[in-house]
Design a protein around this motif. Structure first.
Motif, PDB file in Angstrom:
ATOM      1  N   ALA A 192       0.833  -1.210   0.000  1.00  0.00           N
ATOM      2  CA  ALA A 192       0.000   0.000   0.000  1.00  0.00           C
ATOM      3  C   ALA A 192       0.863   1.253   0.000  1.00  0.00           C
ATOM      4  O   ALA A 192       0.487   2.268  -0.586  1.00  0.00           O
ATOM      5  CB  ALA A 192      -0.934  -0.002   1.210  1.00  0.00           C
ATOM      6  N   PHE A 193       2.013   1.180   0.634  1.00  0.00           N
ATOM      7  CA  PHE A 193       2.940   2.309   0.634  1.00  0.00           C
ATOM      8  C   PHE A 193       3.352   2.647  -0.795  1.00  0.00           C
ATOM      9  O   PHE A 193       3.375   3.805  -1.185  1.00  0.00           O
ATOM     10  CB  PHE A 193       4.163   1.957   1.486  1.00  0.00           C
ATOM     11  CG  PHE A 193       5.168   3.060   1.580  1.00  0.00           C
ATOM     12  CD1 PHE A 193       4.955   4.132   2.414  1.00  0.00           C
ATOM     13  CD2 PHE A 193       6.323   3.020   0.826  1.00  0.00           C
ATOM     14  CE1 PHE A 193       5.883   5.156   2.514  1.00  0.00           C
ATOM     15  CE2 PHE A 193       7.259   4.025   0.915  1.00  0.00           C
ATOM     16  CZ  PHE A 193       7.031   5.100   1.756  1.00  0.00           C
ATOM     17  N   PHE A 194       3.652   1.614  -1.589  1.00  0.00           N
ATOM     18  CA  PHE A 194       4.048   1.846  -2.977  1.00  0.00           C
ATOM     19  C   PHE A 194       2.879   2.299  -3.838  1.00  0.00           C
ATOM     20  O   PHE A 194       3.059   3.075  -4.774  1.00  0.00           O
ATOM     21  CB  PHE A 194       4.681   0.598  -3.569  1.00  0.00           C
ATOM     22  CG  PHE A 194       6.057   0.342  -3.036  1.00  0.00           C
ATOM     23  CD1 PHE A 194       7.080   1.243  -3.256  1.00  0.00           C
ATOM     24  CD2 PHE A 194       6.323  -0.790  -2.296  1.00  0.00           C
ATOM     25  CE1 PHE A 194       8.343   1.026  -2.763  1.00  0.00           C
ATOM     26  CE2 PHE A 194       7.581  -1.017  -1.799  1.00  0.00           C
ATOM     27  CZ  PHE A 194       8.601  -0.113  -2.031  1.00  0.00           C
ATOM     28  N   PRO A 242       2.516   7.204  -7.367  1.00  0.00           N
ATOM     29  CA  PRO A 242       1.837   8.362  -7.971  1.00  0.00           C
ATOM     30  C   PRO A 242       2.313   9.703  -7.412  1.00  0.00           C
ATOM     31  O   PRO A 242       2.375  10.693  -8.151  1.00  0.00           O
ATOM     32  CB  PRO A 242       0.359   8.136  -7.643  1.00  0.00           C
ATOM     33  CG  PRO A 242       0.244   6.673  -7.466  1.00  0.00           C
ATOM     34  CD  PRO A 242       1.544   6.247  -6.859  1.00  0.00           C
ATOM     35  N   VAL A 243       2.682   9.754  -6.154  1.00  0.00           N
ATOM     36  CA  VAL A 243       3.207  10.997  -5.575  1.00  0.00           C
ATOM     37  C   VAL A 243       4.518  11.384  -6.252  1.00  0.00           C
ATOM     38  O   VAL A 243       4.741  12.557  -6.568  1.00  0.00           O
ATOM     39  CB  VAL A 243       3.383  10.854  -4.043  1.00  0.00           C
ATOM     40  CG1 VAL A 243       4.215  11.978  -3.475  1.00  0.00           C
ATOM     41  CG2 VAL A 243       2.028  10.798  -3.370  1.00  0.00           C
ATOM     42  N   PHE A 259       5.637  13.709   3.793  1.00  0.00           N
ATOM     43  CA  PHE A 259       4.725  12.656   3.344  1.00  0.00           C
ATOM     44  C   PHE A 259       5.306  11.273   3.635  1.00  0.00           C
ATOM     45  O   PHE A 259       4.612  10.386   4.123  1.00  0.00           O
ATOM     46  CB  PHE A 259       4.442  12.807   1.844  1.00  0.00           C
ATOM     47  CG  PHE A 259       3.550  11.746   1.302  1.00  0.00           C
ATOM     48  CD1 PHE A 259       2.180  11.817   1.501  1.00  0.00           C
ATOM     49  CD2 PHE A 259       4.073  10.680   0.596  1.00  0.00           C
ATOM     50  CE1 PHE A 259       1.356  10.842   1.010  1.00  0.00           C
ATOM     51  CE2 PHE A 259       3.252   9.695   0.105  1.00  0.00           C
ATOM     52  CZ  PHE A 259       1.881   9.769   0.306  1.00  0.00           C
ATOM     53  N   SER A 260       6.588  11.087   3.336  1.00  0.00           N
ATOM     54  CA  SER A 260       7.238   9.796   3.580  1.00  0.00           C
ATOM     55  C   SER A 260       7.238   9.460   5.066  1.00  0.00           C
ATOM     56  O   SER A 260       6.987   8.322   5.453  1.00  0.00           O
ATOM     57  CB  SER A 260       8.676   9.815   3.065  1.00  0.00           C
ATOM     58  OG  SER A 260       8.689  10.050   1.693  1.00  0.00           O
ATOM     59  N   LEU A 270       2.460   5.728   9.843  1.00  0.00           N
ATOM     60  CA  LEU A 270       1.177   5.027   9.787  1.00  0.00           C
ATOM     61  C   LEU A 270       1.354   3.532   9.560  1.00  0.00           C
ATOM     62  O   LEU A 270       0.631   2.726  10.146  1.00  0.00           O
ATOM     63  CB  LEU A 270       0.299   5.623   8.688  1.00  0.00           C
ATOM     64  CG  LEU A 270      -0.293   6.989   8.988  1.00  0.00           C
ATOM     65  CD1 LEU A 270      -1.029   7.527   7.767  1.00  0.00           C
ATOM     66  CD2 LEU A 270      -1.239   6.920  10.183  1.00  0.00           C
ATOM     67  N   THR A 271       2.317   3.131   8.730  1.00  0.00           N
ATOM     68  CA  THR A 271       2.518   1.699   8.505  1.00  0.00           C
ATOM     69  C   THR A 271       3.106   1.036   9.744  1.00  0.00           C
ATOM     70  O   THR A 271       2.750  -0.092  10.054  1.00  0.00           O
ATOM     71  CB  THR A 271       3.431   1.438   7.293  1.00  0.00           C
ATOM     72  OG1 THR A 271       4.669   2.101   7.477  1.00  0.00           O
ATOM     73  CG2 THR A 271       2.781   1.908   6.017  1.00  0.00           C
TER      74      THR A 271
END
Length: 62
Positions: A4-6, A11-12, A42-43, A49-50
């Motif tokens: 999900a991170f990728f 897209p970012v 953002f990273s 969150l992960t």
């Protein structure tokens, strides 16, 4: 790393590359420090969150 991170991060990166390309084409210098700061922020949030959700047990509702 979490898939999900990728799904979010790729897209970012594409949007950031488009941001730089469009501003270069227009002859305007893009704000690289601001772009780098936003990408780092953002990273960091995505990583936080992960890591936060890995310790929680999954629910098995049926």
């Amino acid at each position: 790393m979490n898939r999900a991170f990728f799904i979010i991060f790729i897209p970012v990166l594409l949007v950031a590359a488009g941001y730089v390309a469009v501003f270069r084409f227009m002859g305007v210098a893009p704000g690289y420090p601001r772009l780098v700061l936003l990408m780092a922020l953002f990273s960091g949030v995505m990583y936080w969150l992960t890591r936060r959700n890995t310790g929680k047990p999954g629910t098995n509702r049926q």
